[in-house]
Design a protein around this motif. Structure first.
Motif, PDB file in Angstrom:
ATOM      1  N   GLU A   1       0.802   0.023   8.269  1.00 23.64           N
ATOM      2  CA  GLU A   1       0.415   0.959   7.186  1.00 23.64           C
ATOM      3  C   GLU A   1      -0.035   2.200   7.354  1.00 23.64           C
ATOM      4  O   GLU A   1      -0.918   2.414   8.400  1.00 23.64           O
ATOM      5  CB  GLU A   1      -0.660   0.442   6.200  1.00 23.64           C
ATOM      6  CG  GLU A   1      -1.462   1.036   5.209  1.00 23.64           C
ATOM      7  CD  GLU A   1      -2.324   0.381   4.234  1.00 23.64           C
ATOM      8  OE1 GLU A   1      -3.031   1.031   3.496  1.00 23.64           O
ATOM      9  OE2 GLU A   1      -2.707  -0.822   4.461  1.00 23.64           O
ATOM     10  N   THR A   2       0.623   3.258   7.060  1.00 26.00           N
ATOM     11  CA  THR A   2       0.533   4.648   7.178  1.00 26.00           C
ATOM     12  C   THR A   2       0.786   4.852   8.624  1.00 26.00           C
ATOM     13  O   THR A   2       0.412   6.006   9.303  1.00 26.00           O
ATOM     14  CB  THR A   2      -0.783   5.230   6.631  1.00 26.00           C
ATOM     15  OG1 THR A   2      -1.915   4.824   7.599  1.00 26.00           O
ATOM     16  CG2 THR A   2      -1.143   5.104   5.085  1.00 26.00           C
TER      17      THR A   2
ATOM     18  N   CYS B   1      -4.514   5.945   8.611  1.00 22.59           N
ATOM     19  CA  CYS B   1      -5.650   5.650   7.791  1.00 22.59           C
ATOM     20  C   CYS B   1      -5.360   4.192   6.887  1.00 22.59           C
ATOM     21  O   CYS B   1      -4.334   4.009   6.898  1.00 22.59           O
ATOM     22  CB  CYS B   1      -6.225   6.846   6.921  1.00 22.59           C
ATOM     23  SG  CYS B   1      -5.238   7.302   5.741  1.00 22.59           S
ATOM     24  N   GLY B   2      -6.474   3.464   6.616  1.00 19.19           N
ATOM     25  CA  GLY B   2      -6.334   2.399   6.022  1.00 19.19           C
ATOM     26  C   GLY B   2      -6.014   1.280   6.233  1.00 19.19           C
ATOM     27  O   GLY B   2      -5.742   0.241   5.565  1.00 19.19           O
ATOM     28  N   GLU B   3      -5.364   1.241   7.742  1.00 15.89           N
ATOM     29  CA  GLU B   3      -4.665   0.118   8.349  1.00 15.89           C
ATOM     30  C   GLU B   3      -5.673  -1.080   8.847  1.00 15.89           C
ATOM     31  O   GLU B   3      -6.773  -0.658   9.127  1.00 15.89           O
ATOM     32  CB  GLU B   3      -3.916   0.579   9.572  1.00 15.89           C
ATOM     33  CG  GLU B   3      -4.516   0.967  10.882  1.00 15.89           C
ATOM     34  CD  GLU B   3      -5.114   2.018  10.952  1.00 15.89           C
ATOM     35  OE1 GLU B   3      -5.887   2.618  11.888  1.00 15.89           O
ATOM     36  OE2 GLU B   3      -5.225   2.898   9.794  1.00 15.89           O
TER      37      GLU B   3
ATOM     38  N   ILE C   1     -11.059  -3.107   8.751  1.00 14.40           N
ATOM     39  CA  ILE C   1     -10.401  -1.583   8.389  1.00 14.40           C
ATOM     40  C   ILE C   1     -11.448  -0.872   8.465  1.00 14.40           C
ATOM     41  O   ILE C   1     -12.903  -0.808   7.868  1.00 14.40           O
ATOM     42  CB  ILE C   1     -10.088  -1.442   7.002  1.00 14.40           C
ATOM     43  CG1 ILE C   1      -8.750  -2.346   6.402  1.00 14.40           C
ATOM     44  CG2 ILE C   1      -9.650  -0.054   6.457  1.00 14.40           C
ATOM     45  CD1 ILE C   1      -8.337  -2.467   4.957  1.00 14.40           C
TER      46      ILE C   1
ATOM     47  N   HIS D   1      -3.750   7.547  -0.891  1.00 20.40           N
ATOM     48  CA  HIS D   1      -4.636   6.276  -1.409  1.00 20.40           C
ATOM     49  C   HIS D   1      -5.093   5.433  -0.225  1.00 20.40           C
ATOM     50  O   HIS D   1      -6.204   4.886  -0.363  1.00 20.40           O
ATOM     51  CB  HIS D   1      -3.181   5.475  -2.008  1.00 20.40           C
ATOM     52  CG  HIS D   1      -3.500   3.870  -2.216  1.00 20.40           C
ATOM     53  ND1 HIS D   1      -4.263   3.552  -3.406  1.00 20.40           N
ATOM     54  CD2 HIS D   1      -3.501   2.738  -1.703  1.00 20.40           C
ATOM     55  CE1 HIS D   1      -4.607   2.362  -3.486  1.00 20.40           C
ATOM     56  NE2 HIS D   1      -4.204   1.575  -2.393  1.00 20.40           N
ATOM     57  N   SER D   2      -4.458   5.420   0.743  1.00 20.05           N
ATOM     58  CA  SER D   2      -4.973   4.852   1.991  1.00 20.05           C
ATOM     59  C   SER D   2      -6.159   5.685   2.573  1.00 20.05           C
ATOM     60  O   SER D   2      -7.009   4.773   2.920  1.00 20.05           O
ATOM     61  CB  SER D   2      -3.645   4.642   2.989  1.00 20.05           C
ATOM     62  OG  SER D   2      -2.805   3.761   2.725  1.00 20.05           O
ATOM     63  N   TRP D   3      -6.140   6.852   2.378  1.00 22.63           N
ATOM     64  CA  TRP D   3      -7.293   7.436   2.984  1.00 22.63           C
ATOM     65  C   TRP D   3      -8.567   7.204   2.085  1.00 22.63           C
ATOM     66  O   TRP D   3      -9.675   7.019   2.528  1.00 22.63           O
ATOM     67  CB  TRP D   3      -7.039   9.046   3.171  1.00 22.63           C
ATOM     68  CG  TRP D   3      -7.998   9.863   3.421  1.00 22.63           C
ATOM     69  CD1 TRP D   3      -8.465  10.062   4.658  1.00 22.63           C
ATOM     70  CD2 TRP D   3      -8.998  10.876   2.430  1.00 22.63           C
ATOM     71  NE1 TRP D   3      -9.734  11.029   4.479  1.00 22.63           N
ATOM     72  CE2 TRP D   3     -10.122  11.178   3.172  1.00 22.63           C
ATOM     73  CE3 TRP D   3      -8.787  10.976   1.236  1.00 22.63           C
ATOM     74  CZ2 TRP D   3     -10.902  12.250   2.706  1.00 22.63           C
ATOM     75  CZ3 TRP D   3      -9.745  11.564   0.502  1.00 22.63           C
ATOM     76  CH2 TRP D   3     -10.777  12.416   1.237  1.00 22.63           C
ATOM     77  N   ARG D   4      -8.341   7.251   0.973  1.00 20.13           N
ATOM     78  CA  ARG D   4      -9.390   6.933  -0.119  1.00 20.13           C
ATOM     79  C   ARG D   4      -9.917   5.768   0.057  1.00 20.13           C
ATOM     80  O   ARG D   4     -11.102   5.309  -0.020  1.00 20.13           O
ATOM     81  CB  ARG D   4      -9.072   7.440  -1.646  1.00 20.13           C
ATOM     82  CG  ARG D   4      -8.564   8.729  -2.057  1.00 20.13           C
ATOM     83  CD  ARG D   4      -8.087   8.954  -3.306  1.00 20.13           C
ATOM     84  NE  ARG D   4      -9.031   8.652  -4.248  1.00 20.13           N
ATOM     85  CZ  ARG D   4      -9.005   8.654  -5.467  1.00 20.13           C
ATOM     86  NH1 ARG D   4      -7.686   9.059  -6.080  1.00 20.13           N
ATOM     87  NH2 ARG D   4      -9.913   8.449  -6.318  1.00 20.13           N
ATOM     88  N   LYS D   5      -9.176   4.637   0.282  1.00 15.10           N
ATOM     89  CA  LYS D   5      -9.496   3.012   0.607  1.00 15.10           C
ATOM     90  C   LYS D   5     -10.543   3.270   1.638  1.00 15.10           C
ATOM     91  O   LYS D   5     -11.523   2.580   1.624  1.00 15.10           O
ATOM     92  CB  LYS D   5      -8.605   2.372   0.536  1.00 15.10           C
ATOM     93  CG  LYS D   5      -8.812   1.036   1.142  1.00 15.10           C
ATOM     94  CD  LYS D   5      -7.477   0.204   1.150  1.00 15.10           C
ATOM     95  CE  LYS D   5      -6.584   0.572   2.190  1.00 15.10           C
ATOM     96  NZ  LYS D   5      -5.432  -0.517   2.651  1.00 15.10           N
ATOM     97  N   GLN D   6      -9.812   3.868   2.721  1.00 12.75           N
ATOM     98  CA  GLN D   6     -10.865   3.734   4.018  1.00 12.75           C
ATOM     99  C   GLN D   6     -11.994   4.397   3.724  1.00 12.75           C
ATOM    100  O   GLN D   6     -12.996   4.107   4.391  1.00 12.75           O
ATOM    101  CB  GLN D   6      -9.853   4.505   5.036  1.00 12.75           C
ATOM    102  CG  GLN D   6     -10.636   4.595   6.421  1.00 12.75           C
ATOM    103  CD  GLN D   6      -9.548   4.986   7.760  1.00 12.75           C
ATOM    104  OE1 GLN D   6      -8.919   4.240   8.075  1.00 12.75           O
ATOM    105  NE2 GLN D   6      -9.968   6.291   7.904  1.00 12.75           N
TER     106      GLN D   6
END
Length: 354
Positions: A51-52, A56-58, A110, A338-343
């Motif tokens: 992911e990404t 980030c967010g992986e 994560i 989206h992944s950055w905000r999740k992380q």
């Protein structure tokens, strides 16, 4: 390194600059490269199965799960379980499946920068640690590799290249205090040439012990997680890169499908073993979001740090573009966001690391 030299230069010029200052030129470089390639998310294709690309967010475990038999042999055993009600039973069952015994390391699946990493020495401690995490997040429990040397090895291989290379070797050292029988822990920290300049990193995690006095000769490690921003000291070890180490790491990383760029955090019995490429135990494999962390050695100049950062991120664009040409998809700018905000949301909910 002499004591005098250490006292004169305990920190580099930029070592603890706010991220908003240090990383601004890097963000601008990323934007410039993104405009050149007409896709700001090109680096997310550098490791296309993650992911990404690991920006980030992986999930940490999802990267380790891809490893084939050669790589799995080097990876410290781990298992994943869900937090929340019943987490203790799930954690113990996961440990039993992997034949793990205390002490173990518990960390978010994560995460980044060592946030939430906990050293757990007993069932009772595990029971007290787990409620500190938010509900319904995946946690990893991993064997504690009790080797004295920890290092970050940065690995790069282009898709059309048969062999990869190591571009950075960094030793991670946990700072320790040694008691004198009369000074408090806080006084020992403040009197240290390095730690005394950044006490805000160390004092908050002492949990009220800062006024305690260590007995003469008593040793207190201040940080467990090997992360610079959490207080570990990084030393440039690039001089210890050898053909044997490069060949061993290359064999391991080629056994992780379509992994081309990132840092591998390892523990080894000794520096000599590392140079021989022997005894490597992998703790984590980090993708595009990782750094060549030798830049945090106190002797590194600001220009050298930026040159290393620009050079490495340039490689992510080259590799990502090559993979995109082979048919792999990038995450897109909104996917990165989206992944950055999740992380970011998850990091804010984790407990302080050990």
């Amino acid at each position: 390194m002499s004591k005098t030299e250490t006292e004169q230069n305990p920190l580099s010029l930029f070592e603890f600059w706010p991220g908003s200052i240090f990383y601004t030129p890097i963000v601008l470089y990323w934007i410039a490269m993104g405009l050149k390639y007409r896709d700001l998310s090109i680096p997310t294709a550098a490791n296309p199965r993650i992911e990404t690309g690991g920006l980030c967010g992986e999930s940490k475990s999802s990267i380790l799960d891809m490893a084939g038999p050669i790589a799995q042999e080097a990876i410290a055993p781990y298992a994943v379980f869900a937090s929340g009600m019943g987490a203790l039973d799930r954690a113990l069952a996961a440990m039993e499946r992997k034949e793990l015994s205390f002490p173990v390391v518990v960390k978010p699946d994560i995460g980044c920068n060592g946030t939430g990493v906990k050293l757990v020495r007993s069932r009772e401690q595990l029971e007290s640690v787990l409620p500190q995490f938010p509900n319904d997040v995946d946690l990893m429990v991993q064997e504690l590799i009790d080797y004295p040397v920890e290092a970050g090895l940065f690995y790069i291989r282009h898709p059309d290249q048969p062999q990869g290379r190591i571009t950075s070797v960094t030793y991670k050292e946990a700072p320790v205090l040694t008691g004198d029988g009369h000074s408090t822990i806080e006084e020992l920290i403040m009197s240290d040439p390095r730690m005394g300049q950044v006490p805000q990193i160390y004092l908050p995690r002492l949990a009220g012990r800062e006024k305690s006095v260590l007995a003469e000769g008593e040793v207190l490690p201040l940080v467990f997680a090997g992360n610079h921003c959490k207080g570990s000291v990084f030393r440039d070890g690039r001089a210890d890169t050898t053909p044997e180490l490069t060949a061993r790491l290359d064999a391991i990383m080629k056994d992780v499908p379509d992994f081309y760029f990132g840092r591998v955090d390892v523990k080894v019995p000794s520096v000599e073993a590392l140079q021989r490429g022997e005894g490597l135990r992998i703790i984590e494999i980090n993708g595009v979001g990782s750094e060549a962390i030798h830049i945090w050695d106190r002797r590194t100049t600001l220009w050298e740090a930026y040159r290393a950062q620009f050079s490495h991120y340039h490689q992510t664009f080259l590799i990502g573009a090559a993979n995109k040409a082979r048919g792999w998809k990038t995450s897109g700018a909104f996917g990165m966001l989206h992944s950055w905000r999740k992380q970011r949301r998850l990091l804010a909910s984790y407990p302080m690391n050990d």
